[in-house]
Design a protein around this motif. Structure first.
Motif, mmCIF file in Angstrom:
data_model
loop_
_atom_site.group_PDB
_atom_site.id
_atom_site.type_symbol
_atom_site.label_atom_id
_atom_site.label_comp_id
_atom_site.label_asym_id
_atom_site.label_seq_id
_atom_site.Cartn_x
_atom_site.Cartn_y
_atom_site.Cartn_z
ATOM 1 N N MET A 1 7.829 64.125 -70.298
ATOM 2 C CA MET A 1 6.859 63.485 -69.334
ATOM 3 C C MET A 1 7.393 62.468 -68.462
ATOM 4 O O MET A 1 6.656 62.714 -67.934
ATOM 5 N N GLN A 2 7.536 61.337 -69.254
ATOM 6 C CA GLN A 2 8.313 60.166 -68.417
ATOM 7 C C GLN A 2 9.388 60.781 -67.632
ATOM 8 O O GLN A 2 9.028 60.041 -66.666
ATOM 9 N N ARG A 3 10.413 61.196 -67.837
ATOM 10 C CA ARG A 3 11.394 61.658 -67.052
ATOM 11 C C ARG A 3 10.847 62.781 -65.809
ATOM 12 O O ARG A 3 10.721 61.905 -65.037
ATOM 13 N N ASP A 4 9.884 63.705 -66.314
ATOM 14 C CA ASP A 4 8.553 64.267 -64.925
ATOM 15 C C ASP A 4 8.244 62.269 -64.341
ATOM 16 O O ASP A 4 8.174 63.407 -63.126
ATOM 17 N N GLU A 5 7.597 61.794 -64.661
ATOM 18 C CA GLU A 5 7.262 61.246 -64.123
ATOM 19 C C GLU A 5 7.615 60.208 -62.690
ATOM 20 O O GLU A 5 7.226 60.374 -61.804
ATOM 21 N N LYS A 6 8.491 59.529 -63.560
ATOM 22 C CA LYS A 6 9.928 59.087 -62.594
ATOM 23 C C LYS A 6 10.423 59.844 -61.812
ATOM 24 O O LYS A 6 10.339 59.479 -60.661
ATOM 25 N N ASP A 7 11.046 61.063 -61.983
ATOM 26 C CA ASP A 7 11.226 62.081 -60.898
ATOM 27 C C ASP A 7 9.822 62.127 -59.876
ATOM 28 O O ASP A 7 10.085 61.889 -58.877
ATOM 29 N N ARG A 8 8.820 62.304 -59.826
ATOM 30 C CA ARG A 8 7.930 62.667 -59.658
ATOM 31 C C ARG A 8 7.809 60.962 -58.113
ATOM 32 O O ARG A 8 7.617 61.528 -57.464
ATOM 33 N N LEU A 9 7.535 59.994 -58.883
ATOM 34 C CA LEU A 9 7.539 58.718 -58.569
ATOM 35 C C LEU A 9 8.832 58.388 -56.611
ATOM 36 O O LEU A 9 8.884 58.417 -56.241
ATOM 37 N N ARG A 10 9.888 59.251 -57.743
ATOM 38 C CA ARG A 10 10.898 58.516 -57.344
ATOM 39 C C ARG A 10 10.678 59.924 -56.047
ATOM 40 O O ARG A 10 11.544 59.489 -54.432
ATOM 41 N N GLU A 11 10.242 61.337 -55.691
ATOM 42 C CA GLU A 11 10.365 61.780 -54.787
ATOM 43 C C GLU A 11 9.521 61.223 -53.424
ATOM 44 O O GLU A 11 9.536 61.629 -52.565
ATOM 45 N N LEU A 12 8.509 60.559 -54.036
ATOM 46 C CA LEU A 12 7.397 60.316 -53.692
ATOM 47 C C LEU A 12 7.947 58.951 -52.992
ATOM 48 O O LEU A 12 7.135 59.215 -51.603
ATOM 49 N N ARG A 13 8.403 58.162 -53.507
ATOM 50 C CA ARG A 13 9.007 57.128 -52.377
ATOM 51 C C ARG A 13 10.298 57.824 -51.360
ATOM 52 O O ARG A 13 10.518 57.558 -50.152
ATOM 53 N N LYS A 14 11.164 58.535 -51.729
ATOM 54 C CA LYS A 14 11.842 59.527 -50.660
ATOM 55 C C LYS A 14 10.769 59.862 -49.541
ATOM 56 O O LYS A 14 11.038 59.454 -48.496
ATOM 57 N N GLU A 15 10.405 60.350 -49.888
ATOM 58 C CA GLU A 15 9.678 60.709 -49.151
ATOM 59 C C GLU A 15 9.034 59.964 -48.069
ATOM 60 O O GLU A 15 8.668 59.290 -46.516
ATOM 61 N N SER A 16 8.066 58.442 -49.085
ATOM 62 C CA SER A 16 7.706 57.438 -47.656
ATOM 63 C C SER A 16 8.874 56.987 -47.089
ATOM 64 O O SER A 16 8.177 56.257 -46.179
ATOM 65 N N MET A 17 9.974 56.812 -47.548
ATOM 66 C CA MET A 17 11.013 56.020 -46.641
ATOM 67 C C MET A 17 11.616 56.658 -45.503
ATOM 68 O O MET A 17 11.514 56.035 -44.758
ATOM 69 N N GLU A 18 11.129 58.119 -45.789
ATOM 70 C CA GLU A 18 12.037 59.276 -44.986
ATOM 71 C C GLU A 18 10.728 58.855 -43.670
ATOM 72 O O GLU A 18 10.886 59.238 -42.529
ATOM 73 N N ARG A 19 9.045 58.940 -44.188
ATOM 74 C CA ARG A 19 8.547 58.947 -42.766
ATOM 75 C C ARG A 19 8.564 57.321 -42.263
ATOM 76 O O ARG A 19 7.884 57.310 -41.525
ATOM 77 N N PHE A 20 8.715 56.181 -42.675
ATOM 78 C CA PHE A 20 8.591 54.839 -42.175
ATOM 79 C C PHE A 20 9.640 54.898 -41.702
ATOM 80 O O PHE A 20 9.804 54.821 -40.453
ATOM 81 N N SER A 21 11.223 55.423 -41.807
ATOM 82 C CA SER A 21 12.161 56.065 -40.582
ATOM 83 C C SER A 21 11.770 56.724 -39.534
ATOM 84 O O SER A 21 12.321 55.868 -38.677
ATOM 85 N N ARG A 22 10.958 57.799 -39.868
ATOM 86 C CA ARG A 22 10.320 58.548 -38.178
ATOM 87 C C ARG A 22 9.389 57.385 -37.428
ATOM 88 O O ARG A 22 9.447 57.400 -35.978
ATOM 89 N N LEU A 23 8.624 56.578 -38.261
ATOM 90 C CA LEU A 23 7.466 55.256 -37.891
ATOM 91 C C LEU A 23 8.826 55.006 -37.210
ATOM 92 O O LEU A 23 8.351 54.173 -35.305
ATOM 93 N N LEU A 24 9.663 54.342 -37.334
ATOM 94 C CA LEU A 24 10.704 52.851 -36.808
ATOM 95 C C LEU A 24 10.748 53.640 -35.468
ATOM 96 O O LEU A 24 11.237 52.892 -34.593
ATOM 97 N N ARG A 25 11.312 54.799 -36.092
ATOM 98 C CA ARG A 25 12.143 55.599 -34.736
ATOM 99 C C ARG A 25 11.276 55.589 -33.234
ATOM 100 O O ARG A 25 11.404 56.070 -31.991
ATOM 101 N N SER A 26 9.280 55.961 -33.875
ATOM 102 C CA SER A 26 8.588 56.150 -32.187
ATOM 103 C C SER A 26 7.911 55.127 -31.873
ATOM 104 O O SER A 26 7.609 55.002 -30.831
ATOM 105 N N ILE A 27 9.057 54.092 -32.249
ATOM 106 C CA ILE A 27 8.380 52.510 -31.391
ATOM 107 C C ILE A 27 9.917 52.251 -30.806
ATOM 108 O O ILE A 27 10.663 51.400 -30.729
ATOM 109 N N PRO A 28 9.550 52.557 -29.355
ATOM 110 C CA PRO A 28 10.834 52.122 -28.214
ATOM 111 C C PRO A 28 11.339 50.506 -27.654
ATOM 112 O O PRO A 28 12.362 50.534 -27.512
ATOM 113 N N GLU A 29 10.486 50.295 -28.935
ATOM 114 C CA GLU A 29 10.670 48.391 -28.870
ATOM 115 C C GLU A 29 11.623 47.703 -29.522
ATOM 116 O O GLU A 29 12.208 46.639 -29.700
ATOM 117 N N ILE A 30 11.482 48.936 -30.478
ATOM 118 C CA ILE A 30 12.517 48.051 -31.414
ATOM 119 C C ILE A 30 13.972 47.942 -30.660
ATOM 120 O O ILE A 30 15.019 49.478 -30.812
#
Length: 702
Positions: free
Chosen positions: A289-318
């Motif tokens: 159960m603990q491993r499954d919980e860590k995998d879920r949090l890891r996948e959630l963190r990975k999705e958030s990092m991809e979402r943040f990367s798309r956000l940076l690319r959508s800002i042309p001022e950077i």
């Protein structure tokens, strides 16, 4: 019971289980616990492994008393050996064959015994009772062969099988019916089955033992697989029970909480009070159960990092030059406007995503910069190659040689496009490439000089030829042609031949000067020795300041120093200087100046700063310095130190002049190690001015 012969024991006291037996002529045949047959005499109470003579058939008696014995090879082929003569044959001997035929005939003609006189073989009564649930392991005997306490009325029948596989299956069935366990030893199993008829389904003890071990291994494997299947089922039922509890079981739930929740469920009580196994399964489930919980949090963190990367690319001022603080202000404003959340990310994750995006932004400008750098390097390389080609042209046109200075060729090349293109290069400057060219010419001169010197040595050995002050250049060339015409025509160019000739002549001139200096020094030494003899050789009647040379001469003519100095004028000169010095000392003493002076420093003595022998490198082929480096052999300006002791000077005073050509190469190799050492000085003011013009040239500073 020993293995060689059975032990002697009382037959009536045997209580162990044995095989079926019958009695004839007071001899009883039976078997030991290992299944081996032996005979027991009921009268004498003795046992033996060999069959008694009374029970032997006529054919067996022939084999017993005949010297011929029958044997079988490992391949199954029979052969016969005579124990007396040690003879071995493949075919049965004739005498043995005749004896066996007679024995068979005798046995056939004999009157058969009535049925009542022969002990009928009877089978032992097999106990017809089911095997116990927990089979009793039979006890092992340690004494002599144990006999049955009864004598059977008839022999038990031996079962027969068509194939060995059927016999093995019957033997396996006997083991199962008797309750033999796989963890028993062969001796324990044999105790339990030796009285059974199927024990003799296999003929030999070795076959029975091998079959038992095969059955034990298979049975142990089967029981192990059944036990594993049972444990897997219990584990799956236990995990299904935990999953059925839903959210009641958390990743931090303790085992004592589980006991309260599921202590009465069948899947929990199926372990039969094996609490350790239950707890181990529960810990495994919690860790999963603990491993499954860590995998879920890891996948959630990975999705958030991809979402943040798309956000940076959508800002042309950077842009790629933007700092982290500036980019942070921009993406936080964009995040508030769109209401985007990033679950599972910390500040380090935000920074790592921005760093990766910034690295991608830098790829395009860095690529362009690398292209410009490569193009610039290619241009510089072509410019260097062009200037080197210009230097090669000057060398081929005899405008540059090993003695050429930079100031001499600078006016010639300053307006050449190849020189202008090479001005201002970051790595090698035109001056550096010029010195490299001179170094190559110097090395070429060195190799060619070795060829010339080798040829001169051969010429000297043949005709005692040597280059001196009066040797003309034509004789020098002719000597080389006599040894090897290719030296002048192919191997050494004319310019270097002229340099080598001038160098040899300068060395010859220097040798003449050295010889003259050496003779003068030798003469001064003789004069000094004669002065010393005038001072110390006349102790009984010393020379006074008023004496004359004519008065003193007869007193010193017998001195060895006087005879060595052959010129009488020089003798008189030494005497005059000695009288002058003597008068000066008397005047100083009369005036009160009692300062003692070193007699060794008087007039006529050879001082320590006198020049020694000539240095072979003093007369070099060139007198210019290049880049302030230690000069090579062709342009050596090295000067010997003049501060030398008189002792070291005296060792070299009368040394002959060095005329061996190899000494020059040794000096060259020593000096060549320091050729790359540079200083800030230049060979002359003119060369320095030419270098200043080069350094201050406007085209170079562009």
């Amino acid at each position: 019971m020993a293995k060689s012969t059975p032990s002697t024991t009382s037959h009536g006291s045997a209580t162990a289980t044995t095989s079926a037996s019958f009695t004839c002529h007071g001899l009883e045949r039976t078997y030991n616990p290992e299944g081996k047959k032996y005979w027991f005499n009921t009268v004498t109470k003795q046992s033996t492994w060999e069959k008694p003579v009374e029970l032997l058939t006529p054919e067996e008696r022939v084999w017993k008393y005949s010297p011929w014995k029958e044997y079988t090879t490992p391949e199954g082929k029979k052969y016969y050996s005579n124990t007396n003569t040690k003879e071995t044959v493949w075919e049965m001997p004739i005498e043995l064959k005749e004896q066996l035929d007679n024995a068979r005939k005798t046995a056939a003609e004999a009157m058969p015994m009535p049925p009542s006189a022969v002990p009928p073989p009877i089978a032992l009564q097999q106990q017809q009772q089911p095997p116990p649930q927990q089979p009793i392991r039979p006890m092992m005997s340690t004494g002599a062969p144990l006999m049955s306490h009864f004598v059977p009325q008839q022999q038990q029948a031996i079962p027969e099988f068509a194939t060995k596989e059927e016999a093995e299956q019957a033997f396996f069935g006997l083991l199962r019916e008797t309750g033999v366990r796989p963890d028993w030893t062969w001796e324990e199993a044999m105790r339990a089955i030796i009285t059974k008829p199927l024990y003799r389904a296999l003929r030999t003890t070795a076959e029975r033992k091998a079959a038992f071990h095969a059955w034990a291994d298979a049975e142990a494997k089967r029981e192990r697989e059944e036990r594993e299947q049972r444990e897997i089922k219990l584990k799956n039922d236990f995990f299904n029970m935990l999953k059925s509890q839903g959210d009641t079981i958390k990743s931090y739930t303790r085992y004592r909480t589980l006991v309260k929740l599921c202590g009465q469920l069948p899947a929990f009580t199926a372990f039969q009070n094996d609490d350790r196994t239950r707890e181990a399964y529960f810990d495994e489930y919690i860790q999963s159960m603990q491993r499954d919980e860590k995998d879920r949090l890891r996948e959630l963190r990975k999705e958030s990092m991809e979402r943040f990367s798309r956000l940076l690319r959508s800002i042309p001022e950077i842009m790629y030059k933007m700092s982290w603080e500036e980019a942070k202000a921009l993406y936080e404003q964009k995040q508030q406007e769109e209401g985007i959340t990033f679950v599972g990310m910390d500040m380090l994750d935000f920074f790592s995503v921005f760093e990766e995006y910034n690295r991608q932004l830098w790829e395009e400008p860095l690529t362009e910069l690398n292209k410009r750098v490569i193009a610039r390097r290619r241009k510089d390389r072509k410019a260097r190659e062009g200037f080197k080609g210009l230097l090669r042209d000057l060398v081929n046109n005899h405008q540059i040689n090993v003695r050429t200075l930079w100031k001499e060729i600078y006016p010639t090349i300053k307006d050449d496009p190849r020189y202008i293109a090479a001005v201002g290069l970051p790595d090698s400057t035109p001056l550096d490439m010029f010195w490299d060219c001179i170094d190559d010419l110097d090395e070429q001169l060195y190799q060619q000089k070795k060829l010339v010197y080798s040829a001169l040595r051969k010429k000297k050995a043949e005709e005692s030829f040597d280059v001196d002050v009066d040797t003309p250049f034509e004789d020098f060339l002719k000597a080389l042609d006599d040894v090897d015409p290719r030296i002048k025509e192919e191997q050494v160019n004319e310019t270097n031949l002229r340099f080598i000739y001038e160098h040899l002549q300068s060395k010859a001139v220097q040798r003449v000067k050295d010889e003259k200096r050496r003779q003068e020094k030798k003469l001064r030494r003789k004069m000094d020795k004669f002065r010393h003899a005038l001072k110390h050789g006349l102790k009984n009647q010393p020379i006074l300041g008023t004496d004359t040379w004519e008065a003193v001469k007869p007193r010193v003519e017998h001195f060895e120093e006087y005879q060595e100095l052959e010129d009488d004028s020089l003798r008189e000169e030494v005497f005059d200087k000695y009288i002058k010095r003597l008068k000066e000392k008397l005047e100083n003493k009369a005036s009160g100046n009692d300062e003692e002076e070193d007699d060794e420093e008087e007039e006529g003595m050879i001082k320590d700063d006198e020049e020694g022998l000539v240095d072979d490198n003093a007369a070099s082929m060139s007198s210019h310095h290049r880049r302030g480096r230690t000069p090579s052999l062709s342009r050596n300006h090295h000067k010997r130190s003049r501060s030398r002791s008189g002792r070291s000077r005296s060792r070299r005073e009368f040394a002959p002049p060095r005329r061996d050509y190899d000494d020059e190469f040794e000096e060259y190799d020593r000096l060549n190690k320091r050729r790359r050492q540079t200083t800030g000085g230049y060979s002359s003011a003119e060369e320095g001015e030419a270098l200043d013009d080069y350094l201050n040239e406007p085209r170079r500073l562009k």
